[in-house]
Every structure is written in structure tokens, then in C-alpha cells.
Design a protein around this motif. Structure first.
Motif, PDB file in Angstrom:
ATOM      1  N   GLU A   3     -14.017  -3.383   1.996  1.00  0.00           N
ATOM      2  CA  GLU A   3     -14.688  -3.566   3.273  1.00  0.00           C
ATOM      3  C   GLU A   3     -15.651  -2.403   3.497  1.00  0.00           C
ATOM      4  OE1 GLU A   3     -12.106  -4.113   6.551  1.00  0.00           O
ATOM      5  OE2 GLU A   3     -11.385  -6.081   5.894  1.00  0.00           O
ATOM      6  N   LEU A   4     -16.764  -2.698   4.146  1.00  0.00           N
ATOM      7  CA  LEU A   4     -17.793  -1.702   4.418  1.00  0.00           C
ATOM      8  C   LEU A   4     -17.889  -1.474   5.913  1.00  0.00           C
ATOM      9  CD1 LEU A   4     -20.580  -2.995   2.003  1.00  0.00           C
ATOM     10  CD2 LEU A   4     -18.906  -1.186   1.565  1.00  0.00           C
ATOM     11  N   GLY A  73     -25.847   5.225  -1.522  1.00  0.00           N
ATOM     12  CA  GLY A  73     -25.837   4.202  -0.472  1.00  0.00           C
ATOM     13  C   GLY A  73     -24.447   3.656  -0.230  1.00  0.00           C
ATOM     14  N   ALA A  74     -23.689   3.403  -1.315  1.00  0.00           N
ATOM     15  CA  ALA A  74     -22.330   2.883  -1.170  1.00  0.00           C
ATOM     16  C   ALA A  74     -21.419   3.902  -0.509  1.00  0.00           C
ATOM     17  CB  ALA A  74     -21.785   2.487  -2.542  1.00  0.00           C
ATOM     18  N   ALA A  75     -21.613   5.199  -0.813  1.00  0.00           N
ATOM     19  CA  ALA A  75     -20.772   6.236  -0.201  1.00  0.00           C
ATOM     20  C   ALA A  75     -20.996   6.305   1.302  1.00  0.00           C
ATOM     21  CB  ALA A  75     -21.062   7.585  -0.858  1.00  0.00           C
ATOM     22  N   ALA A  79     -17.226   2.574   2.336  1.00  0.00           N
ATOM     23  CA  ALA A  79     -16.442   1.582   1.604  1.00  0.00           C
ATOM     24  C   ALA A  79     -14.964   1.948   1.606  1.00  0.00           C
ATOM     25  CB  ALA A  79     -16.967   1.469   0.163  1.00  0.00           C
ATOM     26  N   SER A  80     -14.105   0.942   1.775  1.00  0.00           N
ATOM     27  CA  SER A  80     -12.655   1.135   1.772  1.00  0.00           C
ATOM     28  C   SER A  80     -12.009  -0.006   1.001  1.00  0.00           C
ATOM     29  CB  SER A  80     -12.090   1.179   3.196  1.00  0.00           C
ATOM     30  OG  SER A  80     -12.646   2.242   3.926  1.00  0.00           O
ATOM     31  N   TRP A  81     -10.928   0.339   0.299  1.00  0.00           N
ATOM     32  CA  TRP A  81     -10.156  -0.669  -0.413  1.00  0.00           C
ATOM     33  C   TRP A  81      -9.005  -1.102   0.485  1.00  0.00           C
ATOM     34  CZ3 TRP A  81     -10.252  -4.118  -4.053  1.00  0.00           C
ATOM     35  CH2 TRP A  81      -9.048  -4.663  -4.527  1.00  0.00           C
ATOM     36  N   ILE A  82      -8.979  -2.382   0.858  1.00  0.00           N
ATOM     37  CA  ILE A  82      -7.989  -2.878   1.801  1.00  0.00           C
ATOM     38  C   ILE A  82      -6.748  -3.403   1.098  1.00  0.00           C
ATOM     39  CG2 ILE A  82      -7.598  -4.538   3.669  1.00  0.00           C
ATOM     40  CD1 ILE A  82      -9.441  -2.243   4.364  1.00  0.00           C
ATOM     41  N   GLY A  83      -6.878  -3.900  -0.096  1.00  0.00           N
ATOM     42  CA  GLY A  83      -5.719  -4.474  -0.768  1.00  0.00           C
ATOM     43  C   GLY A  83      -5.672  -5.974  -0.588  1.00  0.00           C
ATOM     44  N   PRO A  84      -4.745  -6.628  -1.245  1.00  0.00           N
ATOM     45  CA  PRO A  84      -4.710  -8.097  -1.169  1.00  0.00           C
ATOM     46  C   PRO A  84      -4.385  -8.573   0.239  1.00  0.00           C
ATOM     47  CG  PRO A  84      -2.738  -7.247  -2.236  1.00  0.00           C
ATOM     48  CD  PRO A  84      -3.661  -6.081  -2.076  1.00  0.00           C
ATOM     49  N   GLU A  85      -4.953  -9.713   0.605  1.00  0.00           N
ATOM     50  CA  GLU A  85      -4.696 -10.279   1.918  1.00  0.00           C
ATOM     51  C   GLU A  85      -3.300 -10.888   1.957  1.00  0.00           C
ATOM     52  OE1 GLU A  85      -7.775 -13.041   2.708  1.00  0.00           O
ATOM     53  OE2 GLU A  85      -9.337 -11.511   2.855  1.00  0.00           O
ATOM     54  N   GLU A  86      -2.637 -10.735   3.114  1.00  0.00           N
ATOM     55  CA  GLU A  86      -1.278 -11.244   3.265  1.00  0.00           C
ATOM     56  C   GLU A  86      -1.119 -11.982   4.585  1.00  0.00           C
ATOM     57  OE1 GLU A  86       1.544  -8.159   2.735  1.00  0.00           O
ATOM     58  OE2 GLU A  86       0.759  -7.530   0.799  1.00  0.00           O
ATOM     59  N   GLU A 415     -11.813   4.049   8.979  1.00  0.00           N
ATOM     60  CA  GLU A 415     -10.741   4.747   8.281  1.00  0.00           C
ATOM     61  C   GLU A 415      -9.706   3.791   7.716  1.00  0.00           C
ATOM     62  OE1 GLU A 415      -9.651   4.728  12.691  1.00  0.00           O
ATOM     63  OE2 GLU A 415     -11.410   4.741  11.420  1.00  0.00           O
ATOM     64  N   ALA A 416      -9.883   2.477   7.910  1.00  0.00           N
ATOM     65  CA  ALA A 416      -8.901   1.515   7.438  1.00  0.00           C
ATOM     66  C   ALA A 416      -8.834   1.522   5.921  1.00  0.00           C
ATOM     67  CB  ALA A 416      -9.263   0.115   7.935  1.00  0.00           C
ATOM     68  N   GLY A 417      -7.617   1.301   5.399  1.00  0.00           N
ATOM     69  CA  GLY A 417      -7.429   1.199   3.965  1.00  0.00           C
ATOM     70  C   GLY A 417      -7.618   2.530   3.253  1.00  0.00           C
ATOM     71  N   THR A 418      -7.819   2.437   1.941  1.00  0.00           N
ATOM     72  CA  THR A 418      -8.046   3.620   1.120  1.00  0.00           C
ATOM     73  C   THR A 418      -9.544   3.868   1.019  1.00  0.00           C
ATOM     74  OG1 THR A 418      -6.049   3.131  -0.164  1.00  0.00           O
ATOM     75  CG2 THR A 418      -7.635   4.674  -1.125  1.00  0.00           C
ATOM     76  N   SER A 419      -9.987   4.983   1.559  1.00  0.00           N
ATOM     77  CA  SER A 419     -11.419   5.273   1.566  1.00  0.00           C
ATOM     78  C   SER A 419     -11.914   5.539   0.153  1.00  0.00           C
ATOM     79  CB  SER A 419     -11.697   6.488   2.457  1.00  0.00           C
ATOM     80  OG  SER A 419     -13.067   6.836   2.397  1.00  0.00           O
ATOM     81  N   LEU A 420     -13.042   4.936  -0.188  1.00  0.00           N
ATOM     82  CA  LEU A 420     -13.667   5.121  -1.496  1.00  0.00           C
ATOM     83  C   LEU A 420     -14.841   6.087  -1.431  1.00  0.00           C
ATOM     84  CD1 LEU A 420     -13.752   1.396  -2.699  1.00  0.00           C
ATOM     85  CD2 LEU A 420     -11.986   3.117  -3.129  1.00  0.00           C
ATOM     86  N   THR A 421     -15.059   6.722  -0.293  1.00  0.00           N
ATOM     87  CA  THR A 421     -16.234   7.580  -0.126  1.00  0.00           C
ATOM     88  C   THR A 421     -16.197   8.759  -1.088  1.00  0.00           C
ATOM     89  OG1 THR A 421     -16.417   6.942   2.194  1.00  0.00           O
ATOM     90  CG2 THR A 421     -17.531   8.975   1.519  1.00  0.00           C
ATOM     91  N   ARG A 422     -15.049   9.444  -1.155  1.00  0.00           N
ATOM     92  CA  ARG A 422     -14.960  10.614  -2.041  1.00  0.00           C
ATOM     93  C   ARG A 422     -15.138  10.230  -3.504  1.00  0.00           C
ATOM     94  NH1 ARG A 422     -10.028  14.344   0.439  1.00  0.00           N
ATOM     95  NH2 ARG A 422     -11.000  14.736   2.475  1.00  0.00           N
ATOM     96  N   LEU A 423     -14.557   9.095  -3.887  1.00  0.00           N
ATOM     97  CA  LEU A 423     -14.706   8.646  -5.268  1.00  0.00           C
ATOM     98  C   LEU A 423     -16.165   8.358  -5.585  1.00  0.00           C
ATOM     99  CD1 LEU A 423     -13.576   7.670  -7.981  1.00  0.00           C
ATOM    100  CD2 LEU A 423     -13.191   5.428  -6.923  1.00  0.00           C
TER     101      LEU A 423
END
Length: 448
Positions: A3-4, A73-75, A79-86, A415-423
Motif C-alpha cells: 500500500e502507498l 519516488g517509491a521511498a 510504501a508499506s507491506w500489509i501482508g495477505p488479506e484475511e 505507518e500501517a504494516g511493515t514500512s518499506l521506506t528504509r529498504l
């Protein structure tokens, strides 16, 4: 699922990635003169034209520069990794402030569990407890789904002084939604029985901003609290009748109680000036002070309620009390008490913004309390069965036409999920290093 928080930055990065490609096409290439072996086969009269197709050289360097623009631009896009939908999860927020002391004083885990968790339509996503803290700042304790059963005793989280305002519970819902992952939609439940004092200025707007869907209100079992010894009857035009009735329900006042010897009968007149009876003289001249907040009510405790509509042209009758003012010192109400009866008049038209807003209970409380000589504490009690208060609050929380569940992305923060900004920033730095090394190697090759 990724998610962005700010998708526009990703598009900006993709567009910026085209800049190196354009520059590579426009950059002049190095030229060297060499004899063409087949030149002897060409005659001076030859009309053959030789076209050289320009293609970008240093393809690796070009790709590195384009990747750098896209990664930046992506940073910045969050961008955050939310994981599988449940499916759908339910956020439960429980009021454990002093206002709920009657419900939570015994700390019975089974009663608490029944109020907080029984009958959930969707799996529990988060359980949050809210109490009033020092300086009016709420204290929040969040429990994960795994610890909910054990922590429902809450022996270390007992009620303290101060009531929890409904705005605190709404913020807790919003903050929980920003942290929850693994669900593609969310439902909300609030366990509380807010008194009218929990209704702050601007609450309807805050409620919509913090949670765009419906909220289920569950009232905990509270002991019977004697209602105020006040019976209110009202007359109002159709345009304001329903908002006035709902506001009185929030206050815990009504007409369906058997009177007692000390019951005060309040007759409330709300409407145009010519419908207020002898308490208000329509069309009478009165001095008007210029106010920077014209169109607002000024309560005697200093609060200002915006959206009062145009000031009335009339004036209170002689010998009446003025319980509330318009901004600028213009009288906005009249009251007269005689024995066990008190009459209150409020010149309030249907086009006034105050009607139907969250500030109407405050206005009516001020008019009745000050005009009839009733202490506000008397009006702060709950009705015998609390049904009127629960129904009034439920209408606000459910909202007309709002969905029962909302998409998680509409109430999540960045801040939701695992932030991918640092990566992404780390990858961008790596690309910068590779681009630098490649540029130096290319320069050395040209120099040699």
C-alpha cells in the motif's frame, strides 16, 4: 500486498526515470574518423545516403540512473507491506474511565468479556482500553487478540478520576486502524455509555473524519442512577423538533417520568420569535454590539458555540432571566421560574447551523440550568434504564447510510504494516554507489 500512503510520489519517480533516458539520447557521442573499406566502390555520382541510427550507449549506466529515480519516488510514496488479506476484523474500544465506574468497579471478567466481545460478527483485530489521565490527556492500553481473554480482568487498569470523552474513543479507533494489518476491511465497536458531557464541540465532524463507517455502540451494564428531578416539555416547529428531542435525550431529560413532589416542570419553547409567547417580545428594538464572532452563542462559562444563525430582532420580556447570550452581548434566550414550573424561550430558527449539531445539547443545558436555577451536576445523571442516552448516541455513531465495515486502506495511516521506506532508501544508496563506480570506469576507458 503493498500500500502507498502518497501514490503521487511513485508516479513522479516513474516520470523522473525518463529524464536519464532522454539525456542519453541527446548526449553527443564521441566521433572518430576511420577509413571506410568499401569507399572505393562508391562513385561521386552515387545518390546513396547512409543513415546512422542513434542508440543509447552505456546501457547499464542508463538503467542505474533510471532505477535511482524510481526508487526515490517509491521511498517518498510511503510504501508499506500489509501482508495477505484475511477478510474483516473488528476493533473494540472500551471506556474504563470514571464515568463507567458502576460497570467496571467489580472487575468481573465475565461481565467485561460479555460487554466487549460477545456477539462480534467478525474476528477480533484489536482491543483497546481508554481512561482519562492527568491534564485531560487520555491513557490508552492496547491488547492484542492473543492476550484479550487473560487481560479482560483489567485488575491493573482501574477507573480513575475523570470521564472519557467520545472524541478520545474515536481517536483510539483511528490509531488502532493505523496499526492493524492482515485485514482488508474493518468494523468498529465502542463499549461505553457516554453522558452528554462527553459530547464536545465539533464532534459530528470529528466522528466522520476519524471513522468513515458505522460504529456499533454497546452499553455496559450500569446500576440504576436516579434521573434528574426535571420533566421537560417542549414546543418547536417541525424543522427543529427532532434535533431538540435528540438533544434532550442526550441530556437524559424527557416527559415520560412520573412526577415526584420535588419535580421541576420545565416548558421549553424553541422557534421563531413570534411563537415564544410572553417571554419574548418580537420586533422590539435592542442595542447590538459589533462582534468578531457574530452568529455564535456565548455560554456563561465562556464557551462559544459557532453557527447560531442570525440574531433575533426581539428582546426578552421584562422580569425574565437571560440564561444565554449571542456573541456581542445580544440576549439569546429568556426564562422565568415560578414555584415548580419554569419556562424557557430560545429564538432559534430551522436555518441556524446550531440546530442538529453536536453543540445543541450544550446550548439547551446552559439555558435550562442557568434559566431555571438547576446545577449542571443535576442534569449530568443517566436516566433509569439509560435507553434514551444509548439511542441518541447510537444514532450519531451509526450515521445515516454509512457502511457497517470500511476498507482498511481508508482509515490506515502511512505507518500501517511493515514500512518499506528504509529498504528503498538503502537500495537507492546502493544504486548511487554502483552508478559512481560505473561512471568512473567509463571515464577511465575513454581517457585510455
Amino acid at each position: 500486498m503493498i500500500e502507498l500512503a502518497r501514490p503521487a510520489f511513485l508516479w513522479a519517480g516513474a516520470l523522473a526515470a525518463g529524464v536519464p533516458l532522454l539525456l542519453h539520447f541527446l548526449r553527443p557521442r564521441e566521433r572518430s574518423r576511420r577509413a571506410l573499406p568499401t569507399l572505393r566502390f562508391l562513385t561521386e555520382e552515387s545518390r546513396v545516403r547512409i543513415h546512422l541510427a542513434r542508440r543509447p550507449d552505456e546501457l547499464l549506466l542508463l538503467l542505474l540512473r533510471m532505477a535511482l529515480c524510481f526508487l526515490l519516488g517509491a521511498a517518498f510514496a510511503g510504501a508499506s507491506w500489509i501482508g495477505p488479506e484475511e477478510g474483516t476484523g473488528t476493533l473494540v474500544v472500551v471506556d474504563v474511565g470514571a464515568g463507567m465506574e458502576g460497570a467496571w468497579a467489580d472487575g468481573d471478567p465475565e461481565a467485561l468479556r460479555a460487554a466487549a466481545l460477545d456477539g462480534l460478527e467478525h474476528p477480533l483485530a484489536a482491543l483497546t482500553l481508554v481512561r482519562a489521565g492527568a491534564g485531560g490527556i487520555p491513557e490508552v492500553r492496547r491488547l492484542g487478540p492473543g492476550e484479550a481473554a487473560e487481560a479482560l480482568a483489567w485488575t491493573d487498569f482501574r477507573p480513575t478520576e475523570g470521564e472519557v470523552r467520545l472524541a478520545h474513543l474515536l481517536r483510539a479507533l483511528r490509531d488502532d486502524a493505523a496499526l492493524i494489518t492482515g485485514f482488508d476491511s474493518l468494523a468498529a465497536r465502542v463499549v461505553s455509555l457516554p453522558r452528554w458531557t462527553a459530547w464536545g464541540v465539533g464532534l459530528p465532524e470529528l466522528r466522520t473524519a476519524h471513522w468513515p463507517g458505522a460504529i456499533e455502540l454497546v452499553a455496559p451494564p450500569v446500576p440504576s442512577i436516579p434521573p434528574p428531578a426535571v420533566i421537560v416539555e417542549w414546543t418547536a416547529p417541525e424543522t427543529v423538533d427532532e434535533p431538540v428531542q435528540q438533544a434532550l435525550e442526550v441530556l437524559g431529560l424527557g416527559t415520560d417520568r412520573p412526577p415526584s413532589p420535588d419535580t421541576l416542570r420545565v416548558v421549553l419553547h424553541v422557534g421563531s420569535e413570534d411563537s415564544l409567547g410572553e417571554l419574548w417580545a418580537p420586533g422590539a428594538a435592542q442595542a447590538r454590539a459589533v462582534s468578531p464572532v457574530e452568529g455564535a452563542f456565548l455560554l456563561l462559562d465562556g464557551r462559544i458555540l459557532e453557527g447560531a444563525g442570525p440574531s433575533p430582532e426581539g428582546t426578552p420580556a421584562e422580569g425574565t432571566t437571560v440564561p444565554v447570550l449571542r456573541a456581542g452581548g445580544v440576549p439569546a434566550g429568556a426564562a422565568r421560574r415560578a414555584g415548580g414550573r419554569c419556562e424557557v424561550a430560545l429564538p432559534l430558527s430551522g436555518d441556524a447551523g446550531i440546530v442538529g449539531s453536536g453543540e445543541l445539547p450544550l446550548l439547551l443545558e446552559s439555558a435550562i440550568a442557568e434559566g431555571c436555577g438547576i446545577t449542571p451536576a443535576t442534569l449530568a445523571g443517566l436516566p433509569d434504564d439509560a435507553e434514551g442516552a444509548v439511542d441518541a448516541w447510537s444514532r450519531l455513531l451509526r450515521g445515516a447510510g454509512l457502511p457497517g465495515v470500511v476498507k482498511a486502506s481508508t482509515v490506515r495511516g502511512e505507518e500501517a504494516g511493515t514500512s518499506l521506506t528504509r529498504l528503498l532508501l538503502a537500495l537507492a544508496l546502493l544504486v548511487v554507489l554502483l552508478e559512481t563506480l560505473r561512471t568512473r570506469a567509463s571515464d577511465r576507458r575513454r581517457a585510455g
